[in-house]
Design an enzyme around this catalytic site. Structure first.
Site, mmCIF file in Angstrom:
data_model
loop_
_atom_site.group_PDB
_atom_site.id
_atom_site.type_symbol
_atom_site.label_atom_id
_atom_site.label_comp_id
_atom_site.label_asym_id
_atom_site.label_seq_id
_atom_site.Cartn_x
_atom_site.Cartn_y
_atom_site.Cartn_z
ATOM 1 C CE LYS A 117 1.893 6.321 -33.631
ATOM 2 N NZ LYS A 117 1.163 7.216 -34.540
HETATM 3 P P1 NAD Z 1 -3.617 -1.749 -39.149
HETATM 4 O O1 NAD Z 1 -2.822 -2.665 -38.286
HETATM 5 O O2 NAD Z 1 -5.059 -1.555 -38.872
HETATM 6 O O3 NAD Z 1 -3.478 -2.208 -40.682
HETATM 7 C C1 NAD Z 1 -2.261 -2.379 -41.317
HETATM 8 C C2 NAD Z 1 -2.547 -3.017 -42.672
HETATM 9 O O4 NAD Z 1 -1.337 -3.067 -43.416
HETATM 10 C C3 NAD Z 1 -3.056 -4.447 -42.584
HETATM 11 O O5 NAD Z 1 -4.002 -4.655 -43.605
HETATM 12 C C4 NAD Z 1 -1.805 -5.283 -42.853
HETATM 13 O O6 NAD Z 1 -2.103 -6.561 -43.381
HETATM 14 C C5 NAD Z 1 -1.117 -4.399 -43.865
HETATM 15 N N1 NAD Z 1 0.331 -4.582 -43.969
HETATM 16 C C6 NAD Z 1 1.250 -4.633 -43.000
HETATM 17 N N2 NAD Z 1 2.470 -4.779 -43.517
HETATM 18 C C7 NAD Z 1 2.306 -4.835 -44.857
HETATM 19 C C8 NAD Z 1 3.174 -5.002 -45.962
HETATM 20 N N3 NAD Z 1 4.490 -5.128 -45.795
HETATM 21 N N4 NAD Z 1 2.663 -5.008 -47.214
HETATM 22 C C9 NAD Z 1 1.326 -4.875 -47.396
HETATM 23 N N5 NAD Z 1 0.444 -4.718 -46.405
HETATM 24 C C10 NAD Z 1 0.940 -4.708 -45.151
HETATM 25 O O7 NAD Z 1 -2.835 -0.354 -39.116
HETATM 26 P P2 NAD Z 1 -3.441 1.116 -39.381
HETATM 27 O O8 NAD Z 1 -3.949 1.653 -38.104
HETATM 28 O O9 NAD Z 1 -4.271 1.093 -40.598
HETATM 29 O O10 NAD Z 1 -2.084 1.907 -39.672
HETATM 30 C C11 NAD Z 1 -1.411 1.800 -40.922
HETATM 31 C C12 NAD Z 1 -0.419 2.938 -41.032
HETATM 32 O O11 NAD Z 1 -1.099 4.193 -40.916
HETATM 33 C C13 NAD Z 1 0.656 2.970 -39.952
HETATM 34 O O12 NAD Z 1 1.831 3.509 -40.512
HETATM 35 C C14 NAD Z 1 0.096 3.952 -38.931
HETATM 36 O O13 NAD Z 1 1.105 4.537 -38.129
HETATM 37 C C15 NAD Z 1 -0.544 4.954 -39.860
HETATM 38 N N6 NAD Z 1 -1.602 5.786 -39.258
HETATM 39 C C16 NAD Z 1 -2.653 5.220 -38.600
HETATM 40 C C17 NAD Z 1 -3.645 6.046 -38.086
HETATM 41 C C18 NAD Z 1 -4.882 5.483 -37.422
HETATM 42 O O14 NAD Z 1 -5.789 6.280 -37.131
HETATM 43 N N7 NAD Z 1 -4.985 4.181 -37.187
HETATM 44 C C19 NAD Z 1 -3.555 7.427 -38.223
HETATM 45 C C20 NAD Z 1 -2.475 7.967 -38.923
HETATM 46 C C21 NAD Z 1 -1.514 7.125 -39.440
#
Ligand code: NAD
Length: 427
Positions: A117
């Site tokens: 990561k």
């Molecule tokens: P992102 O930055 O695109 O979106 C995050 C979202 O969460 C945003 O809408 C933000 O406003 C919201 N958010 C942040 N803190 C918050 C809170 N305290 N309460 C409510 N909403 C909140 O991120 P993402 O890529 O969607 O990733 C989200 C999660 O999924 C992370 O834990 C990431 O590690 C995990 N993840 C992402 C992927 C991927 O392909 N992008 C794959 C597997 C896991």
């Protein structure tokens, strides 16, 4: 000399340090798997950690130094694989935990990668597009010593997107002197990205939710759902739920959320979030906080925002019948135990959100072969691999009388331990 300050946690205790929580989760299965102390230590520590402090020219002519990381947890099963996160709170322990979770996830879904990561401490929303590009290119240059299609392959995570992946690919390729599409996944399709990658994580969550709904005795179309987070993962999941006819009654992003018993207009909510507008007071439903969303009486709750959302403090108040973890590490180990005792069915992150890394694997394979698949092929193959892993986890949970997280860890950790052992310690 042995590494000092070994991250042993002993009995489970509440912590907001993601790395401590990741090690606690590992320790829960270590005894059952009969891992000896030496192997447990090897698996508890990332094998490589790179910290970089790098300068970026800002639009106002000043220079700012940013801190970034790339952590490779374990590469016994193949090259390191894992996302890059841009966040003001992206610290080393957060990145260590995320790298470790990637190792177990790749092993669980049987793809030939280790876990990694990366993160840069920055608020990407406060940067101009030009600043974001310069930051990305300089960070890529700084960590390029550990990257490569056979060494370490980044992907998007919170705060990054296909454009950022495109800049990473271009920067790495400029250094090599030729185009290297397979150095990063989640790229735009025009430069070697895969069909289906953008929605892959959300699609996987919906596939897991369908299984869960079946176990709850409801059809997904009749289930009520709440999604926390409307980014790469949450928005894709919410919109696929809505397309399938499920009732998404709660949605929120970092600014807050809405509840509507009749179902929130998911597309309107996503559009508002993308424009940076609040979901509240927009006629989408009653205003609720992100914390309140976690306690809604729904069939399925999808925390898809960030770590430590369901903790010792609120696990007792969760009214969802099941939780499908979209985010990595949204539930602390103590909360996990509370939910388990309360009979809440929980599909763990390393299984529920693995659709993303599975399609990243497909993208890497397609790039290496310069031979590309249709979206239908990508989605079908991903579904098959994810359900195969789900079935294995469910069978393990039944056989060992453990919850789905422990079952998933028993499989993932066992595969990594086996690979680490069989390779031996060189020299
Ligand atoms: P992102 O930055 O695109 O979106 C995050 C979202 O969460 C945003 O809408 C933000 O406003 C919201 N958010 C942040 N803190 C918050 C809170 N305290 N309460 C409510 N909403 C909140 O991120 P993402 O890529 O969607 O990733 C989200 C999660 O999924 C992370 O834990 C990431 O590690 C995990 N993840 C992402 C992927 C991927 O392909 N992008 C794959 C597997 C896991």
């Amino acid at each position: 000399m042995a590494v000092s300050g070994a991250p042993r946690c002993g009995s489970i205790r509440e912590s907001t340090n993601p790395y401590e929580n990741a090690v606690q989760q590992l320790e829960i299965v270590a005894d059952r798997l009969g891992l000896d102390e030496g192997l447990l230590q090897v698996l508890s520590y990332p094998q490589r950690e790179l910290t970089v402090n790098f300068p970026v020219k800002m639009d106002d002519g000043t220079t700012r130094v940013f801190k970034g990381y790339r952590v490779q947890h374990n590469c016994a099963r193949g090259p390191a694989k894992g996302g890059i996160r841009y966040s003001p709170t992206a610290g080393l322990d957060e990145v260590r935990a995320l790298a470790m979770w990637m190792t177990w996830k790749c092993a669980l879904v049987s793809i030939p990668f280790g876990g990694a990561k990366g993160g840069v401490m920055c608020d990407s929303r406060a940067l101009s597009l030009g600043e974001l590009e310069r930051l990305t290119r300089r960070y890529t240059t700084a960590i390029s010593v550990v990257l490569g299609p056979n060494r370490d392959i980044p992907a998007p995570d919170a705060g990054t997107n296909p454009q950022v992946m495109g800049w990473i690919m271009d920067t790495y390729s400029m250094h090599q002197g030729f185009t290297v599409p397979a150095v990063v996944t989640g790229k735009p399709i025009s430069i070697g990205g895969s069909e289906g990658r953008v929605e892959a994580t959300g699609r996987g969550i919906v596939i897991a939710a369908e299984r869960v709904a079946h176990d709850l005795g409801v059809r997904l179309q009749d289930a009520t759902i709440a999604v926390q987070g409307l980014g790469n993962v949450g928005a894709a999941a919410a919109s696929l739920f809505a397309q399938m006819g499920a009732r998404v009654v709660g949605l929120c992003d970092v600014q807050g959320g809405v509840y509507n018993e009749a179902g929130v207009d998911v597309q309107a909510a996503i559009d508002r979030t993308r424009r940076g507008e609040s979901l509240q007071d927009a006629g989408l439903g009653d205003s609720i906080s992100s914390a309140e969303l976690l306690e809604l009486p729904v069939d399925i709750l999808v925390p898809a925002a960030t770590e430590n959302q369901i903790t010792q403090a609120n696990a007792g108040r969760v009214r969802a019948r099941a939780i499908v973890e979209g985010a990595n590490g949204p539930t602390t180990p103590v909360a996990d135990r509370i939910l388990c005792e309360r009979g809440v069915l929980l599909v763990p992150d390393i299984l529920a959100n693995a659709g993303g890394v599975i399609v990243s694997y497909f993208e890497w394979v397609q790039d290496l072969q310069s031979f590309f698949w249709s979206e239908v092929e990508v989605n079908d193959r991903m579904k098959r691999m994810l359900l195969q892993a789900y079935d294995a986890v469910a069978a393990m949970a039944k056989a060992e009388k453990v919850n789905l997280r422990t079952a998933a860890y028993l499989i993932g950790v066992q595969r990594v331990a086996e690979a680490t052992k069989v390779r031996g310690i060189y020299p």
